[in-house]
Scaffold this motif. Structure first.
Motif, PDB file in Angstrom:
ATOM      1  N   ILE A  61      51.088  41.133  29.265  1.00 40.42           N
ATOM      2  CA  ILE A  61      51.783  40.695  30.423  1.00 40.42           C
ATOM      3  C   ILE A  61      51.673  39.211  30.321  1.00 40.42           C
ATOM      4  O   ILE A  61      50.491  38.799  30.729  1.00 40.42           O
ATOM      5  CB  ILE A  61      51.630  41.353  31.565  1.00 40.42           C
ATOM      6  N   GLY A  62      52.733  38.359  30.301  1.00 39.91           N
ATOM      7  CA  GLY A  62      52.585  36.967  30.562  1.00 39.91           C
ATOM      8  C   GLY A  62      51.390  36.317  29.625  1.00 39.91           C
ATOM      9  O   GLY A  62      50.749  35.488  29.942  1.00 39.91           O
ATOM     10  N   LYS A  65      46.436  39.856  27.310  1.00 35.87           N
ATOM     11  CA  LYS A  65      46.206  41.209  27.067  1.00 35.87           C
ATOM     12  C   LYS A  65      45.422  42.004  27.745  1.00 35.87           C
ATOM     13  O   LYS A  65      44.413  41.829  28.235  1.00 35.87           O
ATOM     14  CB  LYS A  65      45.676  41.308  25.524  1.00 35.87           C
ATOM     15  N   TYR A  66      45.937  43.381  27.863  1.00 36.02           N
ATOM     16  CA  TYR A  66      45.153  44.217  28.967  1.00 36.02           C
ATOM     17  C   TYR A  66      44.799  45.657  28.044  1.00 36.02           C
ATOM     18  O   TYR A  66      45.770  46.230  27.275  1.00 36.02           O
ATOM     19  CB  TYR A  66      46.096  44.540  30.101  1.00 36.02           C
ATOM     20  N   THR A  67      43.578  46.208  28.174  1.00 41.83           N
ATOM     21  CA  THR A  67      43.063  47.357  27.954  1.00 41.83           C
ATOM     22  C   THR A  67      43.671  48.219  28.990  1.00 41.83           C
ATOM     23  O   THR A  67      43.840  47.993  29.927  1.00 41.83           O
ATOM     24  CB  THR A  67      41.764  47.501  27.371  1.00 41.83           C
ATOM     25  N   VAL A  68      43.385  49.751  28.911  1.00 39.57           N
ATOM     26  CA  VAL A  68      43.502  50.689  29.706  1.00 39.57           C
ATOM     27  C   VAL A  68      42.724  50.284  31.188  1.00 39.57           C
ATOM     28  O   VAL A  68      43.258  50.074  32.039  1.00 39.57           O
ATOM     29  CB  VAL A  68      43.143  52.137  29.251  1.00 39.57           C
ATOM     30  N   GLY A  69      41.464  49.852  30.737  1.00 40.00           N
ATOM     31  CA  GLY A  69      40.483  49.357  32.019  1.00 40.00           C
ATOM     32  C   GLY A  69      41.319  48.135  32.446  1.00 40.00           C
ATOM     33  O   GLY A  69      40.889  47.883  33.854  1.00 40.00           O
ATOM     34  N   ALA A  74      43.369  44.983  37.041  1.00 39.53           N
ATOM     35  CA  ALA A  74      44.463  43.983  37.527  1.00 39.53           C
ATOM     36  C   ALA A  74      44.938  44.643  38.729  1.00 39.53           C
ATOM     37  O   ALA A  74      45.415  43.672  39.614  1.00 39.53           O
ATOM     38  CB  ALA A  74      45.240  43.936  36.293  1.00 39.53           C
ATOM     39  N   MET A  75      44.849  45.875  39.008  1.00 41.71           N
ATOM     40  CA  MET A  75      45.394  46.181  40.084  1.00 41.71           C
ATOM     41  C   MET A  75      44.128  46.326  41.344  1.00 41.71           C
ATOM     42  O   MET A  75      44.580  47.108  42.416  1.00 41.71           O
ATOM     43  CB  MET A  75      46.072  47.718  39.999  1.00 41.71           C
ATOM     44  N   GLY A  76      43.294  45.717  41.332  1.00 42.31           N
ATOM     45  CA  GLY A  76      42.248  45.595  42.518  1.00 42.31           C
ATOM     46  C   GLY A  76      42.801  45.412  43.826  1.00 42.31           C
ATOM     47  O   GLY A  76      42.486  45.933  44.722  1.00 42.31           O
ATOM     48  N   GLY A  77      43.609  44.188  43.845  1.00 43.80           N
ATOM     49  CA  GLY A  77      44.179  43.550  45.190  1.00 43.80           C
ATOM     50  C   GLY A  77      44.992  44.832  45.996  1.00 43.80           C
ATOM     51  O   GLY A  77      44.622  45.102  47.015  1.00 43.80           O
TER      52      GLY A  77
END
Length: 208
Positions: A61-62, A65-69, A74-77
């Protein structure tokens, strides 16, 4: 004054140390665990046990690179803000609007984002609760007020709160390096006290 007090009571807006320092902070720690901490655990398991499904990129995204974790982290906030809203008994439209507020305050707060989320989410949630179901176009007014105030506060105070948390963390690290035994004792005692009190030591430590 009496009418204002009755309004706050009707809206379930309770301005107290318990509501904000215990209920909201405790819920924030749960939101933190369900996002940032569990994401870190998933990443660690994937790397240490060589589980490709957990360690490989599942989304880009943008350019990031993101893993499952990584997606969970990234959704902490948003997770922390929603948890705070839940603790404050926010109605659905306010609660869902806090997703945006949490993302903005955490991002603008930098490394000290959790502290910014705590302050901004509480204010935005209470303001949203104040206007909730007061108009016939509640579905427009409530999210607009909650998100508008949340974004404005994130822009105004989140960077300062984040910097303050970072500086406090830097002071703790510096003092620990300067006097490791003494500062180790002080930090252990302070966190130990937090553990015995009905407040969230996890949320406090994450903020710093």
């Amino acid at each position: 004054m009496a009418s204002f007090t009755s309004f706050l009571k009707r809206k379930d807006i309770i301005i107290s140390g318990k509501r904000y320092g215990i209920d909201a902070l405790g819920a924030m720690a749960q939101g933190l665990f369900c996002s940032l901490l569990i994401g870190t655990i998933i990443n660690t398991i994937g790397v240490q046990l060589h589980i490709s499904a957990l360690s490989q990129t599942v989304a880009t995204i943008g350019g990031i690179k993101y893993t499952v974790g990584g997606l969970a982290m990234a959704m902490g906030g948003p997770a922390m803000a929603c948890a705070i809203g839940y603790a404050l008994a926010a109605p659905p439209l306010v609660l869902f609007s806090l997703i945006t507020v949490g993302f903005a305050s955490n991002a603008l707060g930098g490394a000290g984002g959790p502290l910014a989320v705590l302050f901004v989410a509480i204010i935005a949630a209470e303001c949203g609760k104040a206007v909730s179901k007061e108009t016939k176009v509640d579905i427009l007014v409530t999210p607009s007020v909650t998100i508008g105030i949340g974004i404005a506060l994130s822009w105004l105070i989140a960077p300062a709160l984040g910097n303050a948390a970072m500086k406090m963390g830097d002071i703790i690290m510096w003092a620990t390096e300067l006097q490791p035994l003494l500062m180790g004792i002080i930090v252990a005692v302070v966190v130990g006290i937090a553990l015995t009190l009905p407040i969230s030591s996890a949320a406090i430590c994450a903020a710093l």
